[in-house]
Design a protein around this motif. Structure first.
Motif, short mmCIF file in Angstrom:
data_model
loop_
_atom_site.label_atom_id
_atom_site.label_comp_id
_atom_site.label_asym_id
_atom_site.label_seq_id
_atom_site.Cartn_x
_atom_site.Cartn_y
_atom_site.Cartn_z
N ILE A 47 12.07 -5.82 7.85
CA ILE A 47 10.63 -5.67 8.00
C ILE A 47 9.99 -6.94 8.51
N VAL A 48 10.41 -8.08 7.96
CA VAL A 48 9.84 -9.37 8.39
C VAL A 48 10.18 -9.66 9.85
N LEU A 49 11.43 -9.41 10.24
CA LEU A 49 11.81 -9.63 11.64
C LEU A 49 11.03 -8.73 12.58
N ALA A 50 10.93 -7.44 12.22
CA ALA A 50 10.17 -6.51 13.06
C ALA A 50 8.71 -6.94 13.15
N GLY A 51 8.18 -7.44 12.04
CA GLY A 51 6.79 -7.88 12.03
C GLY A 51 6.52 -9.04 12.96
N LYS A 52 7.48 -9.94 13.12
CA LYS A 52 7.29 -11.07 14.03
C LYS A 52 7.12 -10.59 15.47
N TYR A 53 7.90 -9.58 15.84
CA TYR A 53 7.76 -9.03 17.19
C TYR A 53 6.47 -8.23 17.33
N ASP A 72 14.75 -2.83 -6.48
CA ASP A 72 14.34 -3.32 -7.79
C ASP A 72 12.94 -3.91 -7.75
N LYS A 73 12.31 -3.85 -6.57
CA LYS A 73 10.91 -4.21 -6.41
C LYS A 73 10.37 -3.51 -5.16
N THR A 74 9.06 -3.59 -4.98
CA THR A 74 8.41 -2.89 -3.87
C THR A 74 8.80 -3.49 -2.53
N LEU A 75 9.10 -2.63 -1.56
CA LEU A 75 9.23 -3.06 -0.18
C LEU A 75 7.82 -3.31 0.37
N GLU A 76 7.61 -4.47 0.97
CA GLU A 76 6.28 -4.86 1.43
C GLU A 76 6.15 -4.68 2.93
N MET A 77 5.15 -3.88 3.34
CA MET A 77 4.71 -3.83 4.74
C MET A 77 3.22 -4.11 4.74
N THR A 78 2.86 -5.36 4.61
CA THR A 78 1.46 -5.76 4.53
C THR A 78 1.09 -6.55 5.77
N ALA A 79 -0.18 -6.95 5.83
CA ALA A 79 -0.63 -7.76 6.96
C ALA A 79 0.14 -9.07 7.03
N ARG A 80 0.62 -9.54 5.93
CA ARG A 80 1.41 -10.78 5.92
C ARG A 80 2.70 -10.62 6.72
N GLU A 81 3.37 -9.47 6.56
CA GLU A 81 4.63 -9.25 7.28
C GLU A 81 4.42 -8.71 8.69
N ALA A 312 4.99 -0.24 -0.04
CA ALA A 312 3.55 -0.48 0.02
C ALA A 312 3.17 -0.93 1.42
N LEU A 313 2.20 -0.23 2.03
CA LEU A 313 1.63 -0.59 3.32
C LEU A 313 0.18 -0.95 3.11
N GLU A 314 -0.20 -2.17 3.41
CA GLU A 314 -1.56 -2.65 3.13
C GLU A 314 -2.09 -3.46 4.30
N GLY A 315 -3.24 -3.07 4.81
CA GLY A 315 -3.89 -3.83 5.87
C GLY A 315 -3.16 -3.82 7.19
N VAL A 316 -2.44 -2.72 7.50
CA VAL A 316 -1.66 -2.66 8.74
C VAL A 316 -2.07 -1.45 9.57
N LYS A 317 -1.72 -1.50 10.85
CA LYS A 317 -2.03 -0.42 11.77
C LYS A 317 -0.79 -0.02 12.56
N ASN A 318 -0.79 1.22 13.03
CA ASN A 318 0.20 1.69 14.00
C ASN A 318 1.64 1.54 13.49
N VAL A 319 1.88 2.16 12.33
CA VAL A 319 3.21 2.16 11.72
C VAL A 319 3.60 3.60 11.45
N GLU A 320 4.84 3.96 11.76
CA GLU A 320 5.34 5.29 11.45
C GLU A 320 6.68 5.17 10.74
N VAL A 321 6.78 5.81 9.59
CA VAL A 321 8.02 5.84 8.81
C VAL A 321 8.58 7.25 8.90
N GLN A 322 9.80 7.37 9.40
CA GLN A 322 10.36 8.68 9.71
C GLN A 322 11.64 8.96 8.92
N HIS A 323 11.74 10.15 8.35
CA HIS A 323 12.99 10.72 7.85
C HIS A 323 13.70 9.83 6.82
#
Length: 598
Positions: A47-53, A72-81, A312-323
């Motif tokens: 997620i972090v690598l994809a976020g950089k691009y 064992d904890k939440t996967l983060e997809m926030t504006a930070r990543e 958790a997805l917070e403060g982000v746009k244009n993301v699609e999670v599939q299948h």
């Protein structure tokens, strides 16, 4: 001319680099990754690598190799990543493989042993059928323990549950598949609904002799409908007097104790003596021991542990999670907040203890068991006491974002409702544009029943389309807010347990106008209690109901509870004594609900 061509060529090259497609692959086998993909060893690193691009403006695909990924904890997809805007991100399995996000733990086979024949609490006919697991030896250090669950209780993570071969097992209970009728009420107990906050548990009489067989220590837990048939509860037992045949509750229930109706029934849970049908289990929490009569031969024994949202997805746009499959967790599957154009497509939510998807903030659980609390604190990644707070503050902005979608998803065997979706502004009527489309939602009330529907809509201007909803003890869709649309849905076999509630329900706030029910098929609802297809409760107003078919849709297909400007047109009612029931409750006992709009 040459300079102009050179200029356009440079612009095209620059644009291509800026909007280049990038591929990041989460895998431990580099050979299976597409050529040119950037490799990540874990989901969060991917997620972090994809976020950089993405933050550079690239359109990114994050491929996840097939397999089960224990969280064992939440996967983060926030504006930070991922950044606030820029490019898009699609997350999907590599080569169409099965990808499971997993919030539990598997018990190694060597820790599963036959229950000792010397255990006196096991029924004689069950000897040799029950297995035992010392959870500490299996590496489990903590469990989600039993808790209160019911009407006006906060929506919080479930207790730890047990699964055999990915099939949910159930807490041992008596009666197994029904509930026992309450006898005479000896002591009502305190009534929190009337402001009595001393938490005195009531006492009632029971029929028969079954409690005389229970030897398991305290605390014992009892659940049921102790006053009104729309308000279940689960509380601890203070005392069982097998001489007087009385059960004293250790805690208050919302309306105190009332008996005399067919729905005033109860059952007990988590007793070793009542592990007597395949699929039942008992957890001895002080001794961290599991006792289980497995539903089938054990190939895989697992427990749900994760209490936080899985993603958790917070403060982000244009993301699609599939299948992606979200499985075996105590908490919710996906949480969204302040998102835009975020889509969950073709995902499966299975064996979760809480809601599958929540879009928008909730409210911190109240300290007291009250209908509307005094400390109403918005909170992220939790629903909590949202349902009660909205009556206190009907224009609460959940910061749910806009144009988010849940599409082609399957939600089944979850504990506390399917989708809780906010969005839009009730003051300005700016629409949220969030939507649920072409989803199948079933068996969604395993842990929490009252007001935990398959889909709950709040805010303004959100939509539910082409969904099938079925097999639940309580409501299918609960509407709060304005200008929501529910269309082309197939709703059946819901409200199987409750009284005085509807498959589609809204009410108590006369400003909730502009909602529409169009071209839905509501059918095969129980007529045993006061079940309704469309329930306009306590002065609900301003709904447009067009082109629906209601077939055997409860005792009364439509209940208009005192409101005005509800327009019914071109609907078909089949297999019921009458189509609509209308009353004038705002002129009498329901006058108090007018205070909400004031």
């Amino acid at each position: 001319m040459m300079r102009l061509l050179t200029f356009f060529l440079c612009c095209w090259i620059s644009s291509s680099v800026w909007a280049a497609d990038r591929v990041v692959c989460v895998t431990r086998d580099r050979a299976e990754a597409p050529q040119g993909a950037v490799i990540a060893s874990t989901l969060q690193k991917g997620i972090v690598l994809a976020g950089k691009y993405k933050q550079k403006g690239d359109d990114v695909t994050l491929l996840v190799a097939g397999g089960t990924y224990r969280l064992d904890k939440t996967l983060e997809m926030t504006a930070r990543e991922l950044g606030l805007t820029a490019g898009s991100l699609v997350v999907r399995p590599l080569d169409g493989a099965k990808v499971i996000f997993y919030g539990g733990v598997e018990i190694p086979a060597q820790y599963i042993e036959q229950a000792p024949a010397s255990e006196s609490r096991i029924r004689p006919e069950m000897r040799g059928k029950i297995v035992k697991v010392d959870l500490r030896k299996a590496g489990i250090t903590s469990l989600g323990e039993l808790r209160n669950s019911g009407f006006s209780r906060p929506a919080v993570p479930a207790w730890t549950e047990v699964f055999v071969n990915d099939q949910v097992q159930k807490l041992s209970r008596w009666p197994n598949d029904t509930m026992a009728l309450m006898g005479e009420v000896v002591e009502t107990g305190s009534i929190p609904r009337n402001g009595e906050m001393d938490n005195r548990g009531g006492t009632f009489r029971y029929f028969g002799d079954r409690p005389s067989q229970w030897k398991s220590g305290d605390p014992k837990w009892i659940a049921g409908y102790f006053a009104w048939g729309y308000a279940d509860d689960m509380v601890r037992i203070a005392q069982i007097d097998t001489t007087d045949k009385t059960i004293k509750l250790d805690e208050a229930v919302m309306y105190g104790l009332i008996s005399g109706a067919d729905y005033n029934r109860w059952y007990v849970v988590n007793l070793l003596e009542e592990v007597d049908v395949p699929g039942e289990y008992y957890i001895d929490y002080p001794n961290m021991t599991l006792w289980l009569y497995p539903s089938e031969k054990i190939e895989k024994l697992s427990l749900s542990l994760l209490a936080e949202p899985m993603l958790a997805l917070e403060g982000v746009k244009n993301v699609e999670v599939q299948h992606i499959d979200f499985e075996c967790s105590r908490g919710m599957g996906v949480y969204m907040e302040r998102t835009e154009n975020v889509i969950l497509r073709g995902c499966r939510f299975h064996n979760l203890g809480a809601t599958a998807v929540c879009i928008g903030k909730g409210v911190k659980p109240y300290d007291q068991y009250a209908h509307t609390g005094e400390t109403n604190i918005p909170v992220s990644r939790m629903i909590g006491n949202l349902a009660q707070y909205i009556y206190k503050n009907p224009v609460f902005d959940r910061e749910a974002g806009r144009n988010n979608g849940i599409v082609d998803c399957v939600i089944e065997e979850v504990g506390a409702g399917g989708i809780n979706m906010g969005g839009g502004n009730r003051i300005t009527l700016e629409p949220g544009g969030n939507y649920v489309q072409n989803c199948r939602i079933s068996r969604y009330n395993r842990v929490e029943k009252s007001y935990r529907p398959a889909i709950q809509l709040t805010g303004a201007g959100n939509r539910v389309s082409n969904c099938e909803i079925f097999d639940a003890p309580s409501s299918a869709i609960l509407i709060q807010g304005n200008d929501h649309l529910v269309e082309y849905c197939d709703i059946h076999n819901v409200c199987n347990e409750i009284d005085d509630l509807g498959a589609v329900y809204y009410g108590r706030d006369q400003s909730e106008q502009g909602n529409k029910l169009m071209f839905n098929y509501v059918h095969d609802l129980s007529a045993k209690h006061r079940v309704t297809g469309f329930y306009h409760d306590d002065g609900a107003c301003g709904m447009y109901v067009y082109g629906n078919i209601l077939y055997k849709a409860g005792l009364q297909p439509v209940l208009l509870g005192g409101g005005s400007d509800n327009h019914y047109k071109n609907n078909i009612f089949i297999g019921t004594p009458y189509g609509l029931y209308v009353d004038n409750r705002l002129e009498n006992w329901a006058k108090g609900t007018i205070d909400i709009i004031k």
